[in-house]
Design a protein around this motif. Structure first.
Motif, PDB file in Angstrom:
ATOM      1  N   PHE A 217       0.831  -1.199   0.000  1.00  0.00           N
ATOM      2  CA  PHE A 217       0.000   0.000   0.000  1.00  0.00           C
ATOM      3  C   PHE A 217       0.870   1.255   0.000  1.00  0.00           C
ATOM      4  N   GLU A 218       1.886   1.264   0.843  1.00  0.00           N
ATOM      5  CA  GLU A 218       2.752   2.442   0.945  1.00  0.00           C
ATOM      6  C   GLU A 218       3.512   2.693  -0.345  1.00  0.00           C
ATOM      7  N   GLU A 219       3.938   1.634  -1.001  1.00  0.00           N
ATOM      8  CA  GLU A 219       4.638   1.787  -2.276  1.00  0.00           C
ATOM      9  C   GLU A 219       3.736   2.452  -3.304  1.00  0.00           C
ATOM     10  N   TYR A 220       2.485   2.020  -3.355  1.00  0.00           N
ATOM     11  CA  TYR A 220       1.539   2.615  -4.303  1.00  0.00           C
ATOM     12  C   TYR A 220       1.272   4.085  -3.976  1.00  0.00           C
ATOM     13  N   VAL A 221       0.950   4.363  -2.733  1.00  0.00           N
ATOM     14  CA  VAL A 221       0.624   5.741  -2.343  1.00  0.00           C
ATOM     15  C   VAL A 221       1.821   6.661  -2.567  1.00  0.00           C
ATOM     16  N   ALA A 222       3.027   6.144  -2.379  1.00  0.00           N
ATOM     17  CA  ALA A 222       4.233   6.956  -2.581  1.00  0.00           C
ATOM     18  C   ALA A 222       4.350   7.450  -4.013  1.00  0.00           C
ATOM     19  N   THR A 223       3.767   6.725  -4.970  1.00  0.00           N
ATOM     20  CA  THR A 223       3.812   7.171  -6.363  1.00  0.00           C
ATOM     21  C   THR A 223       2.862   8.346  -6.599  1.00  0.00           C
ATOM     22  N   LEU A 224       1.870   8.505  -5.721  1.00  0.00           N
ATOM     23  CA  LEU A 224       0.881   9.571  -5.886  1.00  0.00           C
ATOM     24  C   LEU A 224       1.248  10.860  -5.152  1.00  0.00           C
ATOM     25  N   GLU A 225       2.011  10.752  -4.098  1.00  0.00           N
ATOM     26  CA  GLU A 225       2.263  11.909  -3.244  1.00  0.00           C
ATOM     27  C   GLU A 225       2.988  13.070  -3.929  1.00  0.00           C
TER      28      GLU A 225
ATOM     29  N   GLY B 289      -3.318   8.155 -14.372  1.00  0.00           N
ATOM     30  CA  GLY B 289      -2.244   7.596 -15.184  1.00  0.00           C
ATOM     31  C   GLY B 289      -1.210   6.863 -14.347  1.00  0.00           C
ATOM     32  N   THR B 290      -0.867   7.423 -13.196  1.00  0.00           N
ATOM     33  CA  THR B 290       0.103   6.789 -12.302  1.00  0.00           C
ATOM     34  C   THR B 290      -0.447   5.486 -11.734  1.00  0.00           C
ATOM     35  N   THR B 291      -1.713   5.493 -11.386  1.00  0.00           N
ATOM     36  CA  THR B 291      -2.348   4.272 -10.875  1.00  0.00           C
ATOM     37  C   THR B 291      -2.387   3.197 -11.950  1.00  0.00           C
ATOM     38  N   PHE B 292      -2.735   3.584 -13.162  1.00  0.00           N
ATOM     39  CA  PHE B 292      -2.769   2.622 -14.268  1.00  0.00           C
ATOM     40  C   PHE B 292      -1.383   2.043 -14.529  1.00  0.00           C
ATOM     41  N   LEU B 293      -0.360   2.890 -14.471  1.00  0.00           N
ATOM     42  CA  LEU B 293       1.006   2.417 -14.698  1.00  0.00           C
ATOM     43  C   LEU B 293       1.411   1.439 -13.601  1.00  0.00           C
ATOM     44  N   PHE B 294       1.059   1.735 -12.364  1.00  0.00           N
ATOM     45  CA  PHE B 294       1.368   0.830 -11.259  1.00  0.00           C
ATOM     46  C   PHE B 294       0.681  -0.519 -11.466  1.00  0.00           C
ATOM     47  N   ALA B 295      -0.567  -0.478 -11.928  1.00  0.00           N
ATOM     48  CA  ALA B 295      -1.304  -1.721 -12.173  1.00  0.00           C
ATOM     49  C   ALA B 295      -0.673  -2.528 -13.295  1.00  0.00           C
TER      50      ALA B 295
ATOM     51  N   GLU C 241       2.601  -2.418 -14.189  1.00  0.00           N
ATOM     52  CA  GLU C 241       3.950  -2.867 -13.818  1.00  0.00           C
ATOM     53  C   GLU C 241       3.951  -3.796 -12.613  1.00  0.00           C
ATOM     54  N   ARG C 242       2.958  -3.693 -11.734  1.00  0.00           N
ATOM     55  CA  ARG C 242       2.943  -4.491 -10.499  1.00  0.00           C
ATOM     56  C   ARG C 242       1.602  -5.219 -10.352  1.00  0.00           C
ATOM     57  N   PRO C 243       1.267  -6.112 -11.277  1.00  0.00           N
ATOM     58  CA  PRO C 243      -0.053  -6.772 -11.207  1.00  0.00           C
ATOM     59  C   PRO C 243      -0.269  -7.569  -9.932  1.00  0.00           C
ATOM     60  N   ASN C 244       0.764  -8.253  -9.436  1.00  0.00           N
ATOM     61  CA  ASN C 244       0.599  -9.017  -8.197  1.00  0.00           C
ATOM     62  C   ASN C 244       0.326  -8.101  -7.014  1.00  0.00           C
ATOM     63  N   ALA C 245       1.006  -6.964  -6.988  1.00  0.00           N
ATOM     64  CA  ALA C 245       0.783  -6.009  -5.903  1.00  0.00           C
ATOM     65  C   ALA C 245      -0.645  -5.482  -5.925  1.00  0.00           C
ATOM     66  N   VAL C 246      -1.142  -5.181  -7.114  1.00  0.00           N
ATOM     67  CA  VAL C 246      -2.509  -4.672  -7.236  1.00  0.00           C
ATOM     68  C   VAL C 246      -3.522  -5.738  -6.833  1.00  0.00           C
ATOM     69  N   ARG C 247      -3.294  -6.979  -7.249  1.00  0.00           N
ATOM     70  CA  ARG C 247      -4.201  -8.053  -6.853  1.00  0.00           C
ATOM     71  C   ARG C 247      -4.227  -8.223  -5.338  1.00  0.00           C
ATOM     72  N   LEU C 248      -3.060  -8.108  -4.711  1.00  0.00           N
ATOM     73  CA  LEU C 248      -3.005  -8.221  -3.260  1.00  0.00           C
ATOM     74  C   LEU C 248      -3.784  -7.094  -2.597  1.00  0.00           C
TER      75      LEU C 248
ATOM     76  N   LEU D  77     -12.507   8.018  -7.843  1.00  0.00           N
ATOM     77  CA  LEU D  77     -11.799   6.800  -7.469  1.00  0.00           C
ATOM     78  C   LEU D  77     -12.599   5.559  -7.831  1.00  0.00           C
ATOM     79  N   GLY D  78     -13.913   5.681  -7.900  1.00  0.00           N
ATOM     80  CA  GLY D  78     -14.723   4.572  -8.368  1.00  0.00           C
ATOM     81  C   GLY D  78     -14.401   4.219  -9.815  1.00  0.00           C
ATOM     82  N   VAL D  79     -14.218   5.234 -10.640  1.00  0.00           N
ATOM     83  CA  VAL D  79     -13.849   5.017 -12.042  1.00  0.00           C
ATOM     84  C   VAL D  79     -12.465   4.370 -12.127  1.00  0.00           C
ATOM     85  N   VAL D  80     -11.534   4.901 -11.362  1.00  0.00           N
ATOM     86  CA  VAL D  80     -10.168   4.356 -11.354  1.00  0.00           C
ATOM     87  C   VAL D  80     -10.179   2.890 -10.940  1.00  0.00           C
TER      88      VAL D  80
END
Length: 213
Positions: free
Chosen positions: A66-74, A92-98, A100-107, A161-164
């Protein structure tokens, strides 16, 4: 750093990678300590050197993910101007994270929406609150500057965020689809200007359940 310390850090990294792959695929209850150590190529004592038990490993992994993801947004607020530019950066940043890190997003998704009786207890709301506050701040500033209207900051953040999240969840069901920057910009235009916006949306802007490119 000594060779011994490098080997120790490598073992911890392998354990976290193995646990991420297994937890994201099989869930907490469906994953065993044996599978984790076999995937990491280490012994059981090595796992217990770093983690108290499976629950401790799971909680630390979820927290760091979670912290890794949020750090990309800050940094977005400082690096972009205007609400539409910041919203496009968030999506765009959230989509890129998804991508590049599909396992992280699934978790993250699996953990957030799982039954409270299955996974170890932790404060889901607290983990996601930081992301929500980033978006809510963008909405509040947009309202104050006259760039947005038609709702309060909290409601607008929930809709956005619902759309995202809907698109990110669709990605987990259809891994061969792609969450592109073009798609992110088209979705933000739709959110920002409404369904009557005259500009043609990009061809990638289609339902993720019927053929996202």
């Amino acid at each position: 750093m000594t060779i011994e310390n490098k080997e120790v850090n490598l073992a911890e990294k392998k354990l976290l990678e193995s646990a991420l792959a297994l937890f994201s695929k099989k869930g907490y209850e469906g994953t065993s300590i044996r599978e984790i150590i076999e995937g990491a190529g280490v012994t059981r004592p090595v796992l217990y050197y770093y983690f108290e038990n499976k629950e401790d490993l799971f909680l630390r992994l979820v927290q760091s993910t979670f912290e890794e993801y949020v750090a990309t947004l800050e940094p977005i607020h400082a690096h972009y101007t205007g609400s539409i530019g910041r919203l496009k950066a968030v999506m765009g940043t959230t989509f890129l994270f998804a991508e590049e890190r599909p396992n992280a997003v699934r978790l993250i998704l699996q953990t957030y929406f799982s039954s409270a009786h299955c996974d170890p207890k932790f404060n889901r709301t607290k983990l996601m609150r930081r992301r929500f506050q980033i978006v809510e701040t963008v909405m509040q500033e947009g309202l104050e500057q006259g760039e947005l209207a038609g709702g309060d900051a909290q409601s607008l953040a929930l809709v956005f965020l619902g759309v995202v999240d809907m698109h990110v969840m669709a990605k987990t069901d259809h891994p061969n689809t792609h969450l592109t920057q073009e798609l992110a910009e088209g979705l933000v235009d739709l959110f920002f200007y409404g369904a009557c916006y005259k500009k043609q949306p990009p061809t990638a802007l289609v339902s993720p359940y019927t053929g996202m490119h």
